[in-house]
Every structure is written in structure tokens, then in C-alpha cells.
Write a protein that holds these residues in place. Structure first.
Motif, mmCIF file in Angstrom:
data_model
loop_
_atom_site.group_PDB
_atom_site.id
_atom_site.type_symbol
_atom_site.label_atom_id
_atom_site.label_comp_id
_atom_site.label_asym_id
_atom_site.label_seq_id
_atom_site.Cartn_x
_atom_site.Cartn_y
_atom_site.Cartn_z
ATOM 1 N N GLY A 1 30.311 19.824 4.223
ATOM 2 C CA GLY A 1 28.936 19.367 4.409
ATOM 3 C C GLY A 1 28.292 18.896 3.116
ATOM 4 N N PHE A 2 28.445 19.677 2.057
ATOM 5 C CA PHE A 2 27.869 19.273 0.770
ATOM 6 C C PHE A 2 28.559 18.030 0.231
ATOM 7 C CE2 PHE A 2 26.337 23.771 0.562
ATOM 8 C CZ PHE A 2 24.982 23.448 0.555
ATOM 9 N N ARG A 3 29.840 17.904 0.484
ATOM 10 C CA ARG A 3 30.565 16.695 0.063
ATOM 11 C C ARG A 3 30.043 15.471 0.822
ATOM 12 N NH1 ARG A 3 33.328 13.865 -3.737
ATOM 13 N NH2 ARG A 3 34.530 12.271 -2.679
ATOM 14 N N THR A 4 29.851 15.622 2.123
ATOM 15 C CA THR A 4 29.337 14.520 2.939
ATOM 16 C C THR A 4 27.933 14.134 2.507
ATOM 17 O OG1 THR A 4 30.692 15.256 4.796
ATOM 18 C CG2 THR A 4 28.876 13.779 5.306
ATOM 19 N N LYS A 5 27.089 15.132 2.243
ATOM 20 C CA LYS A 5 25.718 14.853 1.827
ATOM 21 C C LYS A 5 25.673 14.150 0.486
ATOM 22 C CE LYS A 5 21.178 16.711 1.285
ATOM 23 N NZ LYS A 5 20.328 17.792 0.978
ATOM 24 N N SER A 6 26.528 14.539 -0.421
ATOM 25 C CA SER A 6 26.516 13.936 -1.759
ATOM 26 C C SER A 6 26.986 12.491 -1.745
ATOM 27 C CB SER A 6 27.377 14.748 -2.726
ATOM 28 O OG SER A 6 28.757 14.586 -2.438
ATOM 29 N N LYS A 7 27.697 12.093 -0.676
ATOM 30 C CA LYS A 7 28.204 10.728 -0.584
ATOM 31 C C LYS A 7 27.230 9.790 0.144
ATOM 32 C CE LYS A 7 31.887 10.772 -2.856
ATOM 33 N NZ LYS A 7 31.983 9.880 -3.998
ATOM 34 N N TYR B 1 26.468 15.525 7.828
ATOM 35 C CA TYR B 1 26.358 16.677 6.942
ATOM 36 C C TYR B 1 25.488 17.776 7.544
ATOM 37 C CZ TYR B 1 21.644 15.458 5.293
ATOM 38 O OH TYR B 1 20.309 15.204 5.208
ATOM 39 N N LYS B 2 24.486 17.411 8.340
ATOM 40 C CA LYS B 2 23.624 18.435 8.942
ATOM 41 C C LYS B 2 24.413 19.306 9.916
ATOM 42 C CE LYS B 2 19.338 15.874 8.493
ATOM 43 N NZ LYS B 2 18.240 15.187 9.193
ATOM 44 N N LEU C 1 26.783 21.546 7.766
ATOM 45 C CA LEU C 1 26.051 22.636 7.121
ATOM 46 C C LEU C 1 25.555 23.645 8.148
ATOM 47 C CD1 LEU C 1 24.021 20.665 4.423
ATOM 48 C CD2 LEU C 1 26.100 21.999 4.106
ATOM 49 N N LEU D 1 30.863 24.355 4.841
ATOM 50 C CA LEU D 1 29.817 24.143 3.836
ATOM 51 C C LEU D 1 30.291 23.201 2.737
ATOM 52 C CD1 LEU D 1 28.273 27.723 3.561
ATOM 53 C CD2 LEU D 1 27.260 25.699 4.627
ATOM 54 N N ILE D 2 31.523 23.372 2.301
ATOM 55 C CA ILE D 2 32.077 22.468 1.287
ATOM 56 C C ILE D 2 32.127 21.040 1.828
ATOM 57 C CG2 ILE D 2 34.174 21.857 0.007
ATOM 58 C CD1 ILE D 2 34.643 24.920 -0.288
#
Length: 115
Positions: free
Chosen positions: A108-114, A53-54, A57, A105-106
Motif C-alpha cells: 500500500g505504501f509503495r502504491t501510494k508513493s508512486k 493504495y487505500k 492499507l 501495508l508495504i
């Protein structure tokens, strides 16, 4: 991974590849072919869960900065009949980076939330 995001990952990989192919007559084609192919590979890596995710993003943020940098001060649209060819070209390139940036970004935020 949610099936929707898997489909989106593959879809954007295909769309970014098509974008790379369509750069054949661009004045700075090599640069934009590379950008779109990198975007396609990153989309595939996201789909295969091989992209952190980093990185997503960070790349998304870089693309948004590129959008702001390239965006012409006198944006005249996307059609060559709308204005000066240089301004139209800059507008197209800027919005291409905006699309890539928003997608990353979408993702990345999806990956981070998982995590």
C-alpha cells in the motif's frame, strides 16, 4: 513498477497460495483457505497495478487488528510440543495475519508513493 516489487508481488501470491493449500487439516480450514486465497489475489492485483493504495492499507490495517485480536495471552510458540494445541493454533493464525498485514501495508505504501 520496480522489478523488486513485481517479484515480491508474485512471490507472496505463490506463498499465500501455498499457505491456503496447507490449511487442509486445520479445524477451521475453510476460513483460512479463503483468507490466504484473498491475500494471494490481492498480491497479484498489486503486481498488475489493479489494486488501490487505500484498499491495500485498509486490508493491512484489518489484518493487524485481527493479529491483535487472535494473539493468545499466553503465547507458547508454534510447535505443538511447546504447549497447548489451542494456544499454538491461535498463535499460528495470529502471526499469519501479521504477515499478510505487513505485506499489504508495504504494498500500500509503495502504491501510494508512486501516485
Amino acid at each position: 513498477m520496480n522489478i523488486l516489487f513485481k517479484i515480491l508481488g508474485y512471490l507472496f501470491a505463490v506463498l499465500f497460495t501455498v499457505g491456503a493449500v496447507l490449511q487442509y487439516n486445520d479445524p477451521d480450514a475453510i476460513l483460512w483457505v479463503i483468507i490466504y486465497l484473498i491475500a494471494a489475489v490481492v498480491s497479484l492485483l498489486f503486481t498488475m497495478r489493479r489494486m488501490g493504495y487505500k484498499v491495500l492499507l485498509g486490508l493491512g490495517f484489518i489484518c493487524l487488528v485481527g493479529f491483535l485480536y487472535l494473539y493468545p495471552t499466553d503465547f507458547q510458540g508454534f510447535d505443538l510440543n511447546d504447549g497447548d494445541i489451542k494456544t499454538v493454533e491461535l498463535g499460528r493464525e495470529a502471526f499469519g495475519l501479521l504477515i499478510i498485514g505487513v505485506v499489504f501495508l508495504i504494498f500500500g505504501f509503495r502504491t501510494k508513493s508512486k501516485l
